[in-house]
Design a protein around this motif. Structure first.
Motif, PDB file in Angstrom:
ATOM      1  N   GLU A 167      53.908   2.111  53.833  1.00 31.82           N
ATOM      2  CA  GLU A 167      53.649   0.799  53.252  1.00 31.82           C
ATOM      3  C   GLU A 167      54.532   0.555  52.026  1.00 31.82           C
ATOM      4  OE1 GLU A 167      50.055  -1.784  51.178  1.00 31.82           O
ATOM      5  OE2 GLU A 167      49.589   0.143  52.107  1.00 31.82           O
ATOM      6  N   THR A 168      54.697   1.585  51.215  1.00 26.68           N
ATOM      7  CA  THR A 168      55.533   1.464  50.022  1.00 26.68           C
ATOM      8  C   THR A 168      56.974   1.153  50.401  1.00 26.68           C
ATOM      9  OG1 THR A 168      54.091   2.984  48.815  1.00 26.68           O
ATOM     10  CG2 THR A 168      56.324   2.676  47.958  1.00 26.68           C
ATOM     11  N   ARG A 220      57.297  -2.444  51.450  1.00 28.55           N
ATOM     12  CA  ARG A 220      57.274  -3.348  50.295  1.00 28.55           C
ATOM     13  C   ARG A 220      58.598  -3.311  49.528  1.00 28.55           C
ATOM     14  NH1 ARG A 220      51.237  -2.678  47.690  1.00 28.55           N
ATOM     15  NH2 ARG A 220      50.110  -3.376  49.536  1.00 28.55           N
ATOM     16  N   GLU A 259      61.073  -5.336  51.353  1.00 29.72           N
ATOM     17  CA  GLU A 259      60.856  -6.770  51.155  1.00 29.72           C
ATOM     18  C   GLU A 259      61.431  -7.237  49.821  1.00 29.72           C
ATOM     19  OE1 GLU A 259      56.629  -7.009  51.636  1.00 29.72           O
ATOM     20  OE2 GLU A 259      56.756  -6.954  53.832  1.00 29.72           O
ATOM     21  N   ALA A 262      57.587 -12.539  45.617  1.00 29.42           N
ATOM     22  CA  ALA A 262      57.019 -11.199  45.543  1.00 29.42           C
ATOM     23  C   ALA A 262      55.533 -11.217  45.224  1.00 29.42           C
ATOM     24  CB  ALA A 262      57.766 -10.380  44.492  1.00 29.42           C
ATOM     25  N   PRO A 281      51.970  -7.698  41.648  1.00 27.64           N
ATOM     26  CA  PRO A 281      51.985  -6.346  42.207  1.00 27.64           C
ATOM     27  C   PRO A 281      50.596  -5.959  42.697  1.00 27.64           C
ATOM     28  CG  PRO A 281      52.589  -6.322  39.866  1.00 27.64           C
ATOM     29  CD  PRO A 281      52.287  -7.732  40.255  1.00 27.64           C
ATOM     30  N   PRO A 282      50.508  -5.203  43.763  1.00 28.05           N
ATOM     31  CA  PRO A 282      49.187  -4.775  44.238  1.00 28.05           C
ATOM     32  C   PRO A 282      48.502  -3.912  43.175  1.00 28.05           C
ATOM     33  CG  PRO A 282      50.949  -3.861  45.600  1.00 28.05           C
ATOM     34  CD  PRO A 282      51.585  -4.711  44.568  1.00 28.05           C
ATOM     35  N   CYS A 334      49.688  -0.452  42.430  1.00 29.24           N
ATOM     36  CA  CYS A 334      50.968  -0.251  41.783  1.00 29.24           C
ATOM     37  C   CYS A 334      50.949  -0.564  40.294  1.00 29.24           C
ATOM     38  CB  CYS A 334      52.048  -1.103  42.462  1.00 29.24           C
ATOM     39  SG  CYS A 334      52.369  -0.606  44.140  1.00 29.24           S
TER      40      CYS A 334
END
Length: 79
Positions: free
Chosen positions: A40-41, A44, A47, A71, A74-75, A78
């Motif tokens: 997943e990282t 991202r 992207e 963007a 940030p999740p 993170c």
């Protein structure tokens, strides 16, 4: 000046070794496994690179605006 009792190590290069020890040591290594968080990282990060490629050459204020919109925040993981 350095300490007189500091540890020292001498490594000698030998061109005739042909990497035999590393080859034997890594013979069973098949690479790192995959982990969902790592995958997943990487997606991202990819992207974010896509966004940067799309805005390259734009004025700084325009790039900032596009980055923030595209963007998003940030999740939590993170921060």
């Amino acid at each position: 000046m350095g300490r007189r009792d500091a540890a020292r190590r001498l490594l000698l290069y030998s061109p005739d070794r042909k990497g035999e020890h590393p080859k034997a040591h890594l013979a069973d290594f098949s690479g790192p496994g995959t982990h969902p968080i790592a995958e997943e990282t990487l997606v991202r990060i990819g992207e974010l690179y896509d966004i940067e490629n799309a805005i390259r050459g734009a004025p700084p204020d325009r790039r900032k605006t596009i980055r923030q919109r595209a963007a998003g925040a940030p999740p939590r993981s993170c921060r």
